[in-house]
Design a protein around this motif. Sequence first.
Motif, short mmCIF file in Angstrom:
data_model
loop_
_atom_site.label_atom_id
_atom_site.label_comp_id
_atom_site.label_asym_id
_atom_site.label_seq_id
_atom_site.Cartn_x
_atom_site.Cartn_y
_atom_site.Cartn_z
N GLN A 1 0.82 -1.21 0.00
CA GLN A 1 0.00 0.00 0.00
C GLN A 1 0.85 1.26 0.00
O GLN A 1 0.50 2.26 -0.64
CB GLN A 1 -0.92 -0.01 1.23
CG GLN A 1 -1.95 -1.13 1.22
CD GLN A 1 -2.92 -1.02 0.07
OE1 GLN A 1 -3.68 -0.06 -0.02
NE2 GLN A 1 -2.89 -2.00 -0.81
N LEU A 2 2.00 1.21 0.68
CA LEU A 2 2.90 2.35 0.67
C LEU A 2 3.47 2.59 -0.72
O LEU A 2 3.54 3.74 -1.19
CB LEU A 2 4.04 2.12 1.67
CG LEU A 2 5.12 3.22 1.74
CD1 LEU A 2 4.52 4.51 2.29
CD2 LEU A 2 6.30 2.76 2.59
N ALA A 3 3.87 1.52 -1.40
CA ALA A 3 4.43 1.66 -2.74
C ALA A 3 3.39 2.17 -3.73
O ALA A 3 3.74 2.83 -4.72
CB ALA A 3 4.99 0.31 -3.20
N LYS A 4 2.12 1.88 -3.48
CA LYS A 4 1.05 2.34 -4.38
C LYS A 4 0.56 3.74 -4.03
O LYS A 4 -0.33 4.26 -4.71
CB LYS A 4 -0.12 1.35 -4.33
CG LYS A 4 0.22 -0.01 -4.90
CD LYS A 4 -0.93 -0.98 -4.71
CE LYS A 4 -0.59 -2.35 -5.27
NZ LYS A 4 -1.66 -3.34 -5.03
N GLY A 5 1.12 4.34 -3.00
CA GLY A 5 0.75 5.70 -2.64
C GLY A 5 -0.51 5.84 -1.84
O GLY A 5 -1.11 6.91 -1.81
N ALA B 1 15.15 2.53 -3.45
CA ALA B 1 16.32 3.23 -3.99
C ALA B 1 17.36 2.25 -4.54
O ALA B 1 18.07 2.57 -5.50
CB ALA B 1 16.94 4.11 -2.90
N ALA B 2 17.44 1.07 -3.95
CA ALA B 2 18.39 0.06 -4.41
C ALA B 2 17.85 -0.77 -5.56
O ALA B 2 18.53 -1.69 -6.04
CB ALA B 2 18.78 -0.86 -3.25
N GLY B 3 16.64 -0.50 -6.01
CA GLY B 3 16.04 -1.26 -7.10
C GLY B 3 15.55 -2.63 -6.68
O GLY B 3 15.32 -3.50 -7.54
N ALA B 4 15.40 -2.84 -5.37
CA ALA B 4 14.96 -4.14 -4.86
C ALA B 4 13.47 -4.18 -4.56
O ALA B 4 12.99 -5.14 -3.96
CB ALA B 4 15.75 -4.49 -3.60
N LEU B 5 12.75 -3.14 -4.96
CA LEU B 5 11.31 -3.08 -4.73
C LEU B 5 10.65 -2.73 -6.06
O LEU B 5 10.97 -1.69 -6.66
CB LEU B 5 10.97 -2.02 -3.68
CG LEU B 5 9.62 -2.12 -2.99
CD1 LEU B 5 9.53 -3.35 -2.12
CD2 LEU B 5 9.36 -0.86 -2.15
N ALA B 6 9.80 -3.61 -6.55
CA ALA B 6 9.18 -3.40 -7.87
C ALA B 6 7.76 -3.93 -7.84
O ALA B 6 7.38 -4.71 -6.97
CB ALA B 6 9.99 -4.08 -8.96
N GLN B 7 6.98 -3.48 -8.84
CA GLN B 7 5.60 -3.91 -8.95
C GLN B 7 5.40 -4.70 -10.24
O GLN B 7 6.02 -4.41 -11.26
CB GLN B 7 4.64 -2.70 -8.94
CG GLN B 7 4.58 -2.01 -7.59
CD GLN B 7 3.50 -0.93 -7.55
OE1 GLN B 7 2.83 -0.67 -8.53
NE2 GLN B 7 3.33 -0.32 -6.39
#
Length: 437
Positions: free
Chosen positions: A159-163, A189-195
């Motif tokens: 939910q945080l990543a989706k704003g 920031a490290a590119g380790a979180l994606a949708q």
Amino acid sequence: MTDLIERETAAVPPAPVRAAGPRSHYKGEAFARRLRARHAAERRFRRAGAAAVAVAALMLVLLIGSIAARGASAFWETRIRLEVALDPAEVASGNYTAPLRRALHAQFPQVTDRAGRRVLNDLLSSGAPYELEAMVARDPAMVGTVRTVWVRADDEIDQLAKGHYRRDLPEGERGLSDAKVAAADALAAAGALAQGFNTTLFTAGDSREPEQAGMGGAIVGSLLTLLVTMLLSVPVGIAAAVYLEEFAPKNRWTGLIEVNINNLAAVPSIIFGLLGLAVFLGFFGLPRSAPLVGGLVMALMTLPVIIIAARAALRAVPPSIRDAALAIGASPLQTVLHHVLPLALPGILTGTIIGMARALGETAPLLMIGMVAFIVDIPHGLTDSATVLPVQIYMWADSPERAFTERTSAAILVLLGFLVLLNGVAVILRRIFERRW
């Protein structure tokens, strides 16, 4: 002779001469005013009708738009990239949690205290170890190596990543700790979180954890319930309509049957649920929360609708078709089966599909027969425990987690898609088979 002609001519009265009076009623100024007033009233009526249609369309767009705005994000899920070292001893013991946590802690070497590592552990979904186990089952060569895997994040991180969390609010009002926000930002920031596309939403059953909850079980349950409904209500409804319209004598009993059919079409749907609860579950002892029972209840509910629609379609066939078939020697049964029924098929199909669409969207009868149960596994048969899409929406709407809100809207969009598809099929079939007289 001349005198006789003159006497006869004199006996005939002369044609009256119309006196020049006032102008005709249809040519005066008063008539012109009345005509202008009628035309103005017609224009006002047309504008009012167009405005009503525009307002209705606007309300529909706002409704679907608001649902889509809340539910579109549910079709995407957030995943975390980890470099996982799979120890053969841990794999043999079924411990897939430890490799995931070690890989996650390795990305935050500065976090050494227990509270900080507990925060890091909460970044992962509780179903992440099962995902890793499924990966190892598909590729056993992963054991003893270091592999890059993407596993599902916790629903709060998703939910945080989706704003959906406001970062400008204080920690106490936000509902998400600053430590989790900082850890999620570091992973991003490290590119380790994606949708990516949320396949779990369509392939999994229900779950207490929002990120693992799917509507696959509800979709399969709805399809199985509709299958039973269609197999029972369509042939019985069409046969009853043909008999009542073409063969039944017009007497007191058939009139009573027709009145009861029309009344049953207007009975609240929950009454059919009570009937199913008392008869199918209480008397016959059929399994609770099964598509078989749900289909039986839906068949009873849609049967009057199909009968009424089929009778209207049969009545719309011109009598000349029947007279012509009987005149060339066809029997009454041949007349109906070979001539009347094929010509009434468009209307019958339309009424049948609309009845199926109504059954797909019903909730109250299925609540009464126990299809509100929490179903994790996808049903594989008509007697397995199952739920349906409307009931799944009802259950998710009652859940307190924020992530279930978007899943509720996504399930509504899927249900609306099925309803639009069924109505579209009805329109297409009607245009294909329709005959104009």
